[in-house]
Design a protein around this motif. Structure first.
Motif, PDB file in Angstrom:
ATOM      1  N   GLY A 207       0.864  -1.284   0.123  1.00 35.49           N
ATOM      2  CA  GLY A 207       0.034   0.050   0.012  1.00 35.49           C
ATOM      3  C   GLY A 207       0.669   1.309  -0.059  1.00 35.49           C
ATOM      4  O   GLY A 207       0.263   2.335  -0.211  1.00 35.49           O
ATOM      5  N   ARG A 208       2.058   1.401   0.605  1.00 37.40           N
ATOM      6  CA  ARG A 208       2.731   2.333   0.378  1.00 37.40           C
ATOM      7  C   ARG A 208       4.409   1.916   0.717  1.00 37.40           C
ATOM      8  O   ARG A 208       4.658   0.962   0.648  1.00 37.40           O
ATOM      9  CB  ARG A 208       2.575   3.250   1.423  1.00 37.40           C
ATOM     10  CG  ARG A 208       2.581   2.575   3.135  1.00 37.40           C
ATOM     11  CD  ARG A 208       2.194   3.440   4.198  1.00 37.40           C
ATOM     12  NE  ARG A 208       2.545   2.696   5.551  1.00 37.40           N
ATOM     13  CZ  ARG A 208       1.524   2.590   6.151  1.00 37.40           C
ATOM     14  NH1 ARG A 208       0.310   2.362   5.781  1.00 37.40           N
ATOM     15  NH2 ARG A 208       1.834   1.802   7.384  1.00 37.40           N
TER      16      ARG A 208
ATOM     17  N   ARG B 201       4.875  -0.643  -2.334  1.00 34.41           N
ATOM     18  CA  ARG B 201       4.366  -0.041  -3.620  1.00 34.41           C
ATOM     19  C   ARG B 201       5.558   0.084  -4.507  1.00 34.41           C
ATOM     20  O   ARG B 201       5.173  -0.435  -5.465  1.00 34.41           O
ATOM     21  CB  ARG B 201       3.835   1.342  -3.159  1.00 34.41           C
ATOM     22  CG  ARG B 201       3.347   1.837  -4.346  1.00 34.41           C
ATOM     23  CD  ARG B 201       2.641   3.326  -4.123  1.00 34.41           C
ATOM     24  NE  ARG B 201       1.233   3.391  -3.390  1.00 34.41           N
ATOM     25  CZ  ARG B 201       0.713   4.187  -3.107  1.00 34.41           C
ATOM     26  NH1 ARG B 201       1.135   5.563  -2.929  1.00 34.41           N
ATOM     27  NH2 ARG B 201      -0.538   3.764  -2.541  1.00 34.41           N
TER      28      ARG B 201
ATOM     29  N   ASP C 241      -5.237   2.604  -0.025  1.00 36.74           N
ATOM     30  CA  ASP C 241      -3.767   2.545  -0.476  1.00 36.74           C
ATOM     31  C   ASP C 241      -3.710   1.583  -1.432  1.00 36.74           C
ATOM     32  O   ASP C 241      -2.891   1.702  -2.392  1.00 36.74           O
ATOM     33  CB  ASP C 241      -2.894   2.122   0.636  1.00 36.74           C
ATOM     34  CG  ASP C 241      -3.015   3.253   1.819  1.00 36.74           C
ATOM     35  OD1 ASP C 241      -3.432   4.542   1.503  1.00 36.74           O
ATOM     36  OD2 ASP C 241      -2.225   2.887   2.935  1.00 36.74           O
TER      37      ASP C 241
END
Ligand SMILES: NC(=O)c1ccc[n+]([C@@H]2O[C@H](COP(=O)([O-])OP(=O)(O)OC[C@H]3O[C@@H](n4cnc5c(N)ncnc54)[C@H](OP(=O)(O)O)[C@@H]3O)[C@@H](O)[C@H]2O)c1
Length: 257
Positions: free
Chosen positions: A19-20, A24, A46
């Protein structure tokens, strides 16, 4: 003549903590290298943003909100990938967290949360995906994101260090047991990269100058500098590498004095 492929065209990858931050970057980087990517973390919004970035690379994304500390969640998400896409070739165990309590202050609850999030999750994911890889006779790749904190003593806290060291040893034992199934298991040991996890620390000038004092390359890492090693370990180019931990650390762990 000799150069093997560094691409992962049409492979199916699963990235946790997608998600990040690092997850990611790894998900999008694997898509740039040709893979479709299943995206796992607890925060759907996200993951949807990461999915947009994967799809911009012309690859498919599967958004699977999952708590990787929960066996039923893990099973359900692995089954969903197999149902949708038929197989899993690459697993990246990236989800992680830290609570930086000093050793005398760590509570039982903090210890358990860090163990479950960083270590138990990576084992459960490897186990559930490993079953699929074995059953489908996939040439599988499992890559866990450990840390230099699993190799040298840092100020990151004892619980975090213990999980990251255990991940390095888990990597070796899984490589030993699963080599016979054509599954390569490796880990990556990053030093500092700017992500939501580290941004407060890296905003502190004194902290950064302490970091750089022990970093031969004299800078923190850029996220694409982690993508390269993960894609290498996922591709044909990394086919004879197993049980290893590659430190992506600007030379930090070579220090003696
Ligand atoms: N950044 C660095 O300098 C650095 C250095 C060495 C090692 N690492 C390691 O690299 C990995 C990624 O770090 P990062 O800096 O990118 O961290 P981050 O920005 O905080 O991202 C962590 C990711 O893990 C997910 N996650 C956390 N707990 C989860 C759970 N129970 N179930 C599912 N997903 C969960 C988070 O999503 P949700 O919270 O939405 O679930 C998020 O997507 C971690 O394992 C970290 O220890 C980072």
């Amino acid at each position: 003549m000799y150069l093997p492929s560094f691409r992962v065209d049409n492979q199916i990858a699963l990235v946790t903590g997608a998600g990040r931050g690092i997850g990611r970057a790894l998900a999008v980087g694997l898509a740039e290298a040709g893979a479709d990517v299943a995206l796992l973390s607890r925060t759907k919004e996200d993951l949807e943003e990461t999915a947009r970035l994967v799809e911009k690379q012309g690859r498919k994304a599967l958004v699977l909100p999952t708590d990787v500390t929960n066996r039923e969640d893990v099973k359900r998400s692995v089954e969903a990938v197999v149902k949708e896409w038929g197989n899993i070739h690459i697993l990246v165990n990236n989800a992680g967290m830290n609570i930086r309590s000093k050793a005398l202050e760590v509570t039982d609850e903090e210890w358990q949360t860090i163990m479950d999030t960083n270590l138990k999750s990576a084992f459960m994911m490897s186990q559930e995906v490993g079953k699929v890889m074995k059953e489908k006779e996939t040439k599988g790749r499992i890559i866990s994101i450990s840390s230099v904190a699993g190799h040298v003593a840092l100020r990151t806290g004892v619980a975090y260090a213990a999980t990251k060291a255990a991940m390095i040893q888990m990597t070796k034992v899984l490589a030993l047991e699963w080599g016979q199934y054509n599954i390569n298991v490796n880990s990556i040991g990053p030093w500092y990269f700017k992500t939501p996890l580290t941004e407060k620390l890296l905003a502190d000038e004194k902290y950064v100058s302490d970091i750089l004092a022990v970093t031969p390359l004299n800078r923190v890492g850029e996220l694409p500098e982690l993508v390269g090693p993960v894609v290498f370990l996922s591709s044909e180019a990394g086919s004879y590498v197993s049980g290893q931990t590659l430190f992506v650390d600007g030379g930090m762990t070579i220090h003696g004095f």
